[in-house]
Scaffold this motif. Structure first.
Motif, PDB file in Angstrom:
ATOM      1  N   THR A   1       0.836  -1.214   0.000  1.00 50.12           N
ATOM      2  CA  THR A   1       0.000   0.000   0.000  1.00 50.12           C
ATOM      3  C   THR A   1       0.866   1.259   0.000  1.00 50.12           C
ATOM      4  OG1 THR A   1      -1.730  -1.180   1.208  1.00 50.12           O
ATOM      5  CG2 THR A   1      -1.813   1.223   1.228  1.00 50.12           C
ATOM      6  N   THR A   2       1.921   1.270   0.805  1.00 50.01           N
ATOM      7  CA  THR A   2       2.784   2.449   0.883  1.00 50.01           C
ATOM      8  C   THR A   2       3.528   2.681  -0.428  1.00 50.01           C
ATOM      9  OG1 THR A   2       3.083   2.020   3.249  1.00 50.01           O
ATOM     10  CG2 THR A   2       4.623   3.540   2.200  1.00 50.01           C
ATOM     11  N   LEU A   3       4.014   1.607  -1.035  1.00 53.33           N
ATOM     12  CA  LEU A   3       4.698   1.754  -2.320  1.00 53.33           C
ATOM     13  C   LEU A   3       3.735   2.247  -3.399  1.00 53.33           C
ATOM     14  CD1 LEU A   3       6.980  -1.422  -2.357  1.00 53.33           C
ATOM     15  CD2 LEU A   3       7.698   0.952  -2.094  1.00 53.33           C
ATOM     16  N   ASP A   4       2.473   1.816  -3.338  1.00 53.57           N
ATOM     17  CA  ASP A   4       1.469   2.316  -4.284  1.00 53.57           C
ATOM     18  C   ASP A   4       1.283   3.820  -4.124  1.00 53.57           C
ATOM     19  OD1 ASP A   4       0.908   0.103  -5.755  1.00 53.57           O
ATOM     20  OD2 ASP A   4      -0.854  -0.498  -4.620  1.00 53.57           O
ATOM     21  N   ARG A   5       1.220   4.276  -2.878  1.00 59.46           N
ATOM     22  CA  ARG A   5       1.042   5.714  -2.635  1.00 59.46           C
ATOM     23  C   ARG A   5       2.236   6.503  -3.165  1.00 59.46           C
ATOM     24  NH1 ARG A   5      -0.171   6.640   3.518  1.00 59.46           N
ATOM     25  NH2 ARG A   5      -0.182   8.801   2.757  1.00 59.46           N
ATOM     26  N   LEU A   6       3.438   5.966  -2.950  1.00 55.26           N
ATOM     27  CA  LEU A   6       4.627   6.634  -3.481  1.00 55.26           C
ATOM     28  C   LEU A   6       4.611   6.652  -5.005  1.00 55.26           C
ATOM     29  CD1 LEU A   6       7.431   5.236  -1.121  1.00 55.26           C
ATOM     30  CD2 LEU A   6       6.787   7.635  -1.380  1.00 55.26           C
ATOM     31  N   ALA A   7       4.195   5.542  -5.612  1.00 55.86           N
ATOM     32  CA  ALA A   7       4.158   5.467  -7.074  1.00 55.86           C
ATOM     33  C   ALA A   7       3.138   6.444  -7.645  1.00 55.86           C
ATOM     34  CB  ALA A   7       3.848   4.046  -7.509  1.00 55.86           C
ATOM     35  N   ILE A   8       1.996   6.561  -6.999  1.00 56.67           N
ATOM     36  CA  ILE A   8       0.960   7.495  -7.474  1.00 56.67           C
ATOM     37  C   ILE A   8       1.475   8.932  -7.419  1.00 56.67           C
ATOM     38  CG2 ILE A   8      -1.317   8.449  -6.935  1.00 56.67           C
ATOM     39  CD1 ILE A   8      -2.127   5.648  -6.004  1.00 56.67           C
ATOM     40  N   ALA A   9       2.267   9.240  -6.378  1.00 58.34           N
ATOM     41  CA  ALA A   9       2.833  10.589  -6.259  1.00 58.34           C
ATOM     42  C   ALA A   9       4.026  10.789  -7.179  1.00 58.34           C
ATOM     43  CB  ALA A   9       3.239  10.848  -4.811  1.00 58.34           C
ATOM     44  N   GLY A  10       4.485   9.720  -7.846  1.00 55.60           N
ATOM     45  CA  GLY A  10       5.611   9.827  -8.771  1.00 55.60           C
ATOM     46  C   GLY A  10       6.964   9.569  -8.143  1.00 55.60           C
ATOM     47  N   TYR A  11       6.982   8.913  -6.970  1.00 56.90           N
ATOM     48  CA  TYR A  11       8.241   8.673  -6.280  1.00 56.90           C
ATOM     49  C   TYR A  11       8.413   7.197  -5.927  1.00 56.90           C
ATOM     50  CZ  TYR A  11       8.304  13.717  -5.877  1.00 56.90           C
ATOM     51  OH  TYR A  11       8.304  15.055  -6.160  1.00 56.90           O
ATOM     52  N   GLY A  12       7.832   6.303  -6.701  1.00 56.90           N
ATOM     53  CA  GLY A  12       7.994   4.883  -6.472  1.00 56.90           C
ATOM     54  C   GLY A  12       9.393   4.424  -6.853  1.00 56.90           C
ATOM     55  N   PRO A  13       9.850   3.291  -6.311  1.00 55.27           N
ATOM     56  CA  PRO A  13      11.190   2.786  -6.638  1.00 55.27           C
ATOM     57  C   PRO A  13      11.278   2.343  -8.095  1.00 55.27           C
ATOM     58  CG  PRO A  13       9.970   1.167  -5.364  1.00 55.27           C
ATOM     59  CD  PRO A  13       9.134   2.404  -5.374  1.00 55.27           C
ATOM     60  N   ALA A  14      12.490   2.357  -8.629  1.00 51.29           N
ATOM     61  CA  ALA A  14      12.703   1.941 -10.014  1.00 51.29           C
ATOM     62  C   ALA A  14      12.737   0.422 -10.143  1.00 51.29           C
ATOM     63  CB  ALA A  14      14.008   2.550 -10.541  1.00 51.29           C
ATOM     64  N   TRP A  15      13.327  -0.256  -9.151  1.00 57.80           N
ATOM     65  CA  TRP A  15      13.450  -1.715  -9.192  1.00 57.80           C
ATOM     66  C   TRP A  15      12.972  -2.302  -7.867  1.00 57.80           C
ATOM     67  CZ3 TRP A  15      15.678  -4.716 -13.246  1.00 57.80           C
ATOM     68  CH2 TRP A  15      16.178  -3.983 -14.324  1.00 57.80           C
ATOM     69  N   LEU A  16      12.231  -3.418  -7.967  1.00 61.96           N
ATOM     70  CA  LEU A  16      11.783  -4.151  -6.793  1.00 61.96           C
ATOM     71  C   LEU A  16      12.221  -5.606  -6.923  1.00 61.96           C
ATOM     72  CD1 LEU A  16       9.304  -1.937  -7.362  1.00 61.96           C
ATOM     73  CD2 LEU A  16       8.329  -3.105  -5.393  1.00 61.96           C
ATOM     74  N   GLY A  17      12.927  -6.092  -5.901  1.00 64.63           N
ATOM     75  CA  GLY A  17      13.310  -7.497  -5.855  1.00 64.63           C
ATOM     76  C   GLY A  17      12.550  -8.191  -4.740  1.00 64.63           C
ATOM     77  N   ILE A  18      11.828  -9.271  -5.059  1.00 66.02           N
ATOM     78  CA  ILE A  18      10.953  -9.940  -4.098  1.00 66.02           C
ATOM     79  C   ILE A  18      11.528 -11.309  -3.764  1.00 66.02           C
ATOM     80  CG2 ILE A  18       8.576 -10.500  -3.526  1.00 66.02           C
ATOM     81  CD1 ILE A  18       8.977  -7.610  -4.424  1.00 66.02           C
ATOM     82  N   ASN A  19      11.583 -11.620  -2.478  1.00 66.15           N
ATOM     83  CA  ASN A  19      11.986 -12.948  -2.041  1.00 66.15           C
ATOM     84  C   ASN A  19      10.869 -13.937  -2.375  1.00 66.15           C
ATOM     85  OD1 ASN A  19      12.527 -15.324  -0.458  1.00 66.15           O
ATOM     86  ND2 ASN A  19      13.832 -14.094   0.879  1.00 66.15           N
ATOM     87  N   PRO A  20      11.141 -14.964  -3.173  1.00 64.89           N
ATOM     88  CA  PRO A  20      10.063 -15.871  -3.594  1.00 64.89           C
ATOM     89  C   PRO A  20       9.559 -16.792  -2.491  1.00 64.89           C
ATOM     90  CG  PRO A  20      12.176 -16.670  -4.361  1.00 64.89           C
ATOM     91  CD  PRO A  20      12.443 -15.339  -3.735  1.00 64.89           C
TER      92      PRO A  20
END
Length: 457
Positions: free
Chosen positions: A89-108
């Motif tokens: 949810t927090t990353l979505d809010r950052l992305a909507i404001a235009g400040y989301g991260p460029a790369w996301l690595g997820i532990n499978p």
């Protein structure tokens, strides 16, 4: 194309890297000289593609901000939707404001993640920091607090987004964009999301028209601190404070510095501490929100009844979170009546301390000038005052020696025992060490061993 843009922004031809968590393989040792150097992998080589870890940042040059989000969702898959709900949810809010991260690595395996922002490169001299590197540290800390990141992450070896391996536990990387963000804008957005005010330059530093005004302000601040310290010694234990207690206003015990002027920060902190003790006694969790609410309530009540024409000056959210951790520490340690400092503008700034030191040096220089002529009226008067004080101290010492001798001998005659050193020290208001010194000089040392118990009538 995305990988090429990523590499071009980092601006490196080779990276120190490791295939797994055995980072000792990321170093090589010269057999002849015994010197150890980083093992570098050129960009575009298969060897670098097989590495899962690489050094993306450097203390003197950094073009990426890396976070380790150590908040598991316990979901397998390695997709963005497998992140922890709050993190997603927090990353979505950052992305909507235009400040989301460029790369996301997820532990499978468990949904933990590492995220990378591409930032304007920051530089610093060898072994030094710079304003931009300090801003990067602020941005990293506040993003960690926002996303629940690992504050102990060393920022040395990070997960390598461009690796290609068959390891089923390797992070799954997702490129969102190649936008480069400004650190100041990113920090401002994070503070807007957390409702934290950005401190203004020079905030809290008051300018004084003269040195005398500055000294007067320092004396007033010292007097206020002494008043609060005296009040703290008279206060009952915080855990015993009840809403029905005397002096409580709307459930808050207000601490007064002077008539009509309340100690807002002290009142708020003690109300939060009292609330924390009540919550612990009731078996409830000491959540940040509850402690911060109690602090704000105490502050608002003190402001309402003892504002003394002052504007409300609540500390920023970051300081309130620190207050909550401090309160939890006191409750855990069982502290109920700590000594706290006052907040606000009573604290002397660095410029103020330097100004006071300068004025003090000037006063010392004036005094030194008076002592240049040892036969001057000033020097003679000071020597006379010193001799009088020394003579008075000598007479006091002689009188104390005679009193101690008289008391010891009288007690021996009347009771047949010696008074203890502790009793003599309490009677004459001196230290036990001074009494022992006098007894040695008089040859009336106390007997060894524990004194016999007195018979109760």
């Amino acid at each position: 194309m995305q990988a090429l843009t990523f590499l071009q922004h980092l601006g490196r031809d080779a990276f120190q890297a490791s295939r797994d968590r055995d980072f000792s393989r990321a170093w090589k040792k010269n057999v002849e000289t015994g010197e150890t150097k980083p093992r570098m992998f050129p960009v575009g080589t298969p060897a670098l593609e097989r590495c899962q870890y690489a050094v993306l940042t450097h203390p003197q040059y950094t073009a990426a901000l890396v976070l380790d989000i150590d908040r598991p969702s316990h979901k397998a898959g390695g997709q963005i939707t497998d992140l922890h709900t709050k993190v997603h949810t927090t990353l979505d809010r950052l992305a909507i404001a235009g400040y989301g991260p460029a790369w996301l690595g997820i532990n499978p395996l468990n949904g933990k993640a590492q995220v990378i922002w591409l930032i304007d490169p920051v530089y610093a001299g060898e072994g030094r920091s710079s304003p931009n590197t300090r801003l990067l540290a602020i941005a990293t800390t506040e993003l960690n607090q926002l996303l629940g990141g690992d504050l102990a992450f060393s920022h040395r070896f990070s997960r390598w987004p461009l690796h290609k391996s068959s390891d089923p536990t390797a992070y799954r990387w997702h490129c969102q964009h190649n936008q480069i963000v400004r650190l100041t804008d990113l920090v401002a957005e994070v503070r807007r999301m957390t409702n934290t005010q950005t401190p203004e330059r020079g905030e809290g530093e008051k300018q004084y028209p003269s040195g005398r005004d500055r000294i007067a302000a320092a004396r007033n601040a010292t007097a206020e601190a002494q008043t609060l310290r005296a009040l703290a010694e008279q206060l009952p234990e915080t855990s015993q404070i009840a809403p029905a207690a005397a002096g409580v206003i709307d459930g808050v015990r207000v601490i007064w510095v002077s008539a009509g002027r309340a100690a807002r920060d002290e009142t708020a902190f003690r109300h939060a501490l009292a609330t924390a003790h009540r919550l612990k006694k009731a078996g409830e969790a000491l959540k940040d929100a509850k402690l911060i609410d109690a602090y704000e309530r105490g502050y608002n009540v003190a402001q309402a009844v003892g504002g003394d024409d002052r504007e409300p000056d609540l500390p920023p959210m970051r300081d309130r979170l620190t207050m909550a951790r401090r309160v939890r520490g006191y409750v855990t340690a069982g502290v109920t009546n700590p000594t706290t400092r006052t907040g606000g503008n009573s604290r002397m700034s660095s410029a103020g301390r330097k100004a006071l030191a300068t004025l003090g040096r000037r006063g010392g220089q004036r005094a030194a000038e008076r002592w240049k002529d040892p036969e001057s009226e000033y020097a003679q008067q000071q020597r006379t005052n010193l001799a009088t004080a020394n003579q008075k101290r000598q007479w006091q010492g002689t009188a104390l020696r005679a009193q101690v001798q008289s008391t010891i001998l009288s007690t021996r005659v009347q009771t047949g025992r010696d008074p203890s050193t502790k009793e003599l020290a309490g009677e004459y208001g001196v230290s036990e060490r001074r009494i022992r010194q006098l007894r040695d000089e008089l040859g009336l040392a106390a007997k060894r061993g524990r004194p016999p118990k007195r018979e109760t009538p």
